[in-house]
Design an enzyme around this catalytic site. Structure first.
Site: not given
Ligand code: GRF
Length: 196
Positions: A18, A20, A94, A108, A110, A151, A180
């Site tokens: 979590g 992000n 999903i 999403n 990626h 994706d 990100e």
């Molecule tokens: C991220 O690198 C994102 O690109 C992918 O999953 C990862 C999640 O990381 N979809 P976090 O849980 O946000 O640390």
């Protein structure tokens, strides 16, 4: 501020660390007009849930029955008047009914430059290992709409970085994460500001 502008509301779907999600929560913490009332988590032991509790956001622990064989999640999202669904490291597919209920309202992130290095099984370290194995000169991150295939939804934004001879899957993972963190909240904000 125009008092007639409706508050925009985000729901986040998460499964693991979590980081992000936390970055997004912090980014919007002081923004007026945008709130995050709801997080859905597919793992009751996820680290992400510690952050959710810290910020007093409602957390809903998903089970497959509710997600795949009922409209419970859709009803919850609609009850909370959610405008945009953010997947942030969400590991479950999903279901179609959720995609249909929120057309162009689910995105999403990626950790690679889609359409390469995406699809089932391409997540976490595996992505960066494959990128190195194939001697790519660059990688990056992709933010895209969610459709019924892993994706493959329409790409909204990409950011790139070069791969150095000294790079490892771990070093690439760290650099991609930085990208990100820098871009996901801003892309979300732009999308929300352009919603009617
Ligand atoms: C991220 O690198 C994102 O690109 C992918 O999953 C990862 C999640 O990381 N979809 P976090 O849980 O946000 O640390």
């Amino acid at each position: 501020m125009n008092v007639n502008v409706k508050e925009k509301r985000i729901a986040i779907f998460v499964s693991g660390e979590g980081t992000n999600m936390l970055n997004i929560i912090k980014y919007f913490e002081d923004r007026t007009g945008i709130s995050i009332p709801l997080v859905f988590c597919s793992n009751a032991n996820a680290k992400a849930l510690d952050h959710v509790r810290e910020y007093n956001i409602d957390a809903y622990i998903l089970n497959k029955e509710d997600l795949y064989n009922s409209d419970k999640i859709i009803n919850e999202l609609q009850d909370k008047d959610i405008d945009l669904i953010i997947l942030a490291g969400f590991m479950w597919m999903i279901p179609d009914n959720l995609i249909t209920a929120f057309p162009d309202q689910m995105i999403n992130i990626h950790p690679a430059l889609l359409p390469q290095y995406g699809g089932k099984g391409m997540y976490g370290k595996k992505v960066h290992e494959a990128v190195i194995e194939n001697k790519e000169s660059e990688t990056g991150m992709t933010i895209h709409y969610v459709n019924e295939n892993y994706d493959e939804g329409k790409i909204i934004f990409q950011a790139k970085l070069p791969i150095l001879d000294s790079d490892t899957p771990e070093s690439i993972a760290a650099k991609v994460k930085e990208l990100e963190f820098e871009h996901y909240p801003k892309v979300i904000e732009d999308l929300l500001l352009n919603l009617n």
